[in-house]
Design a protein around this motif. Structure first.
Motif, PDB file in Angstrom:
ATOM      1  N   GLU A 148       1.105  92.026  51.829  1.00 39.48           N
ATOM      2  CA  GLU A 148       2.286  91.461  51.188  1.00 39.48           C
ATOM      3  C   GLU A 148       1.958  90.148  50.489  1.00 39.48           C
ATOM      4  OE1 GLU A 148       5.997  91.393  49.685  1.00 39.48           O
ATOM      5  OE2 GLU A 148       5.043  93.040  50.771  1.00 39.48           O
ATOM      6  N   ALA A 149       1.054  89.365  51.061  1.00 37.78           N
ATOM      7  CA  ALA A 149       0.657  88.109  50.423  1.00 37.78           C
ATOM      8  C   ALA A 149      -0.067  88.372  49.104  1.00 37.78           C
ATOM      9  CB  ALA A 149      -0.228  87.291  51.366  1.00 37.78           C
ATOM     10  N   VAL A 150      -0.879  89.420  49.073  1.00 36.98           N
ATOM     11  CA  VAL A 150      -1.543  89.789  47.822  1.00 36.98           C
ATOM     12  C   VAL A 150      -0.503  90.226  46.792  1.00 36.98           C
ATOM     13  CG1 VAL A 150      -3.245  91.305  46.727  1.00 36.98           C
ATOM     14  CG2 VAL A 150      -3.639  90.471  49.063  1.00 36.98           C
ATOM     15  N   LEU A 151       0.432  91.064  47.209  1.00 38.88           N
ATOM     16  CA  LEU A 151       1.475  91.524  46.287  1.00 38.88           C
ATOM     17  C   LEU A 151       2.316  90.366  45.774  1.00 38.88           C
ATOM     18  CD1 LEU A 151       2.681  94.736  48.167  1.00 38.88           C
ATOM     19  CD2 LEU A 151       1.247  94.640  46.116  1.00 38.88           C
ATOM     20  N   ASN A 152       2.599  89.406  46.630  1.00 38.91           N
ATOM     21  CA  ASN A 152       3.381  88.251  46.192  1.00 38.91           C
ATOM     22  C   ASN A 152       2.629  87.420  45.162  1.00 38.91           C
ATOM     23  OD1 ASN A 152       5.624  88.847  47.742  1.00 38.91           O
ATOM     24  ND2 ASN A 152       4.958  87.618  49.492  1.00 38.91           N
ATOM     25  N   ALA A 153       1.300  87.373  45.270  1.00 43.07           N
ATOM     26  CA  ALA A 153       0.500  86.663  44.270  1.00 43.07           C
ATOM     27  C   ALA A 153       0.394  87.462  42.976  1.00 43.07           C
ATOM     28  CB  ALA A 153      -0.892  86.374  44.831  1.00 43.07           C
ATOM     29  N   LEU A 154       0.477  88.770  43.083  1.00 44.62           N
ATOM     30  CA  LEU A 154       0.419  89.639  41.902  1.00 44.62           C
ATOM     31  C   LEU A 154       1.742  89.665  41.148  1.00 44.62           C
ATOM     32  CD1 LEU A 154      -1.148  91.830  40.262  1.00 44.62           C
ATOM     33  CD2 LEU A 154      -0.334  93.500  41.951  1.00 44.62           C
ATOM     34  N   ARG A 155       2.831  89.507  41.865  1.00 43.18           N
ATOM     35  CA  ARG A 155       4.171  89.687  41.308  1.00 43.18           C
ATOM     36  C   ARG A 155       4.464  88.826  40.079  1.00 43.18           C
ATOM     37  NH1 ARG A 155       7.144  92.494  44.723  1.00 43.18           N
ATOM     38  NH2 ARG A 155       6.050  91.589  46.504  1.00 43.18           N
TER      39      ARG A 155
END
Length: 300
Positions: free
Chosen positions: A37-44
């Motif tokens: 989720e932390a990776v996705l939040n950085a990608l968002r």
């Protein structure tokens, strides 16, 4: 031969000192129990209102506007961490529907890339036609994900798949980028019988001298063994000996720079661009070394 604990720490420090938040989160996911989720939040934040990705997610394209290549990279990040975000995917589908070219597929780049700093290989005079790069891998990854089923039945997807089938015989037979597109598409497309027919063609290309650079010390913009087989299960492994993989792993470890990072094999657009690329590449190199058991216990 393994990357030692001190070498691993230097690589870690290099990433934290130079990397984008996205690549720091990727490192944390792989090596420090960070969350998907932390990776996705950085990608968002790279996703635009049209659903595509821009804002230099592909570091050599500094345009804020959506680009097919950047959107492909967003899909590859979700695949890397094994977490497919439904909202992100819905946005991507919306963008792809609106980016579809008449004969199917998506362009390599759109002309607005020219309005912002970019690497010269992204100069784009026309964008009215589809390109196997990145259409093949986009579709391959969309076939692979399971949170948004039934995409292949939609008209835009079916037209793009037909475009890829027609394009494979005309792909650049020694070009890494085109062949990776073919491989990802063929690995995931449901029509296995038709895929088997095309595998024979791709296998022939992979065996051509120079397609897979076997010399670990080769200079310039070449694509060496570990780019084709970044993990033991990679498709091209069937054409590469264990001896060659060992030579390239040993060379890769030796090529870590004094500052802890690995270098690019192409010219940087700017000092900031170089830091972004080198950090991204350093995460990739560490992931590859771990997949082959070439990190000591600290990096495991």
């Amino acid at each position: 031969m393994k990357l030692t604990s001190s070498q691993f720490k230097k690589a870690r420090d290099f990433i934290y000192a130079n990397g984008r938040l996205l690549d720091r989160r990727r490192f944390e996911f792989h090596f420090e129990q960070g969350s998907a989720e932390a990776v996705l939040n950085a990608l968002r934040p790279y996703q635009n209102e049209d659903g595509g990705y821009g804002s230099a997610l592909e570091p050599d394209m500094r345009t804020p506007y959506s680009q097919p290549i950047a959107t492909e990279y967003a899909l590859s990040i979700m695949d890397e961490i094994g977490s497919w975000d439904l909202a992100m995917l819905n946005g991507i589908v919306n963008y792809l529907k609106n980016s579809l070219r008449e004969e199917g597929g998506f362009p390599r780049a759109t002309v607005d890339v020219n309005d912002y700093p970019h690497a010269p290989w992204w100069n784009t005079d026309k964008d009215h036609s589809g390109s196997i790069n990145p259409t093949g891998r986009i579709l391959g990854l969309l076939y692979k994900q399971e949170v948004l089923p039934g995409l292949e039945e939609e008209n835009w997807f079916a037209r793009s798949a037909q475009f890829v089938w027609k394009s494979i015989p005309h792909a650049c037979k020694s070009d890494y980028h085109d062949l990776i597109q073919c491989i990802t598409f063929l690995e995931n497309v449901p029509d296995r019988k038709r895929a088997e027919q095309e595998w024979n063609r791709v296998d022939g290309w992979l065996q051509q001298p120079g397609t897979i650079e076997l010399d670990p010390e080769a200079k310039g913009y070449v694509h060496k063994v570990l780019e084709w087989v970044p993990a033991p299960g990679s498709y091209a492994k069937k054409w590469i000996s264990d001896k060659d993989i060992k030579r390239h792993l040993e060379y890769l470890i030796r090529e870590q720079q004094e500052d802890g990072g690995w270098n690019m094999s192409f010219d940087a657009l700017s000092p900031g661009n170089e830091s972004e690329w080198r950090s991204l590449i350093t995460v990739d190199r560490l992931v590859t070394l771990r997949s082959y058991g070439c990190l000591d216990s600290h990096g495991q």
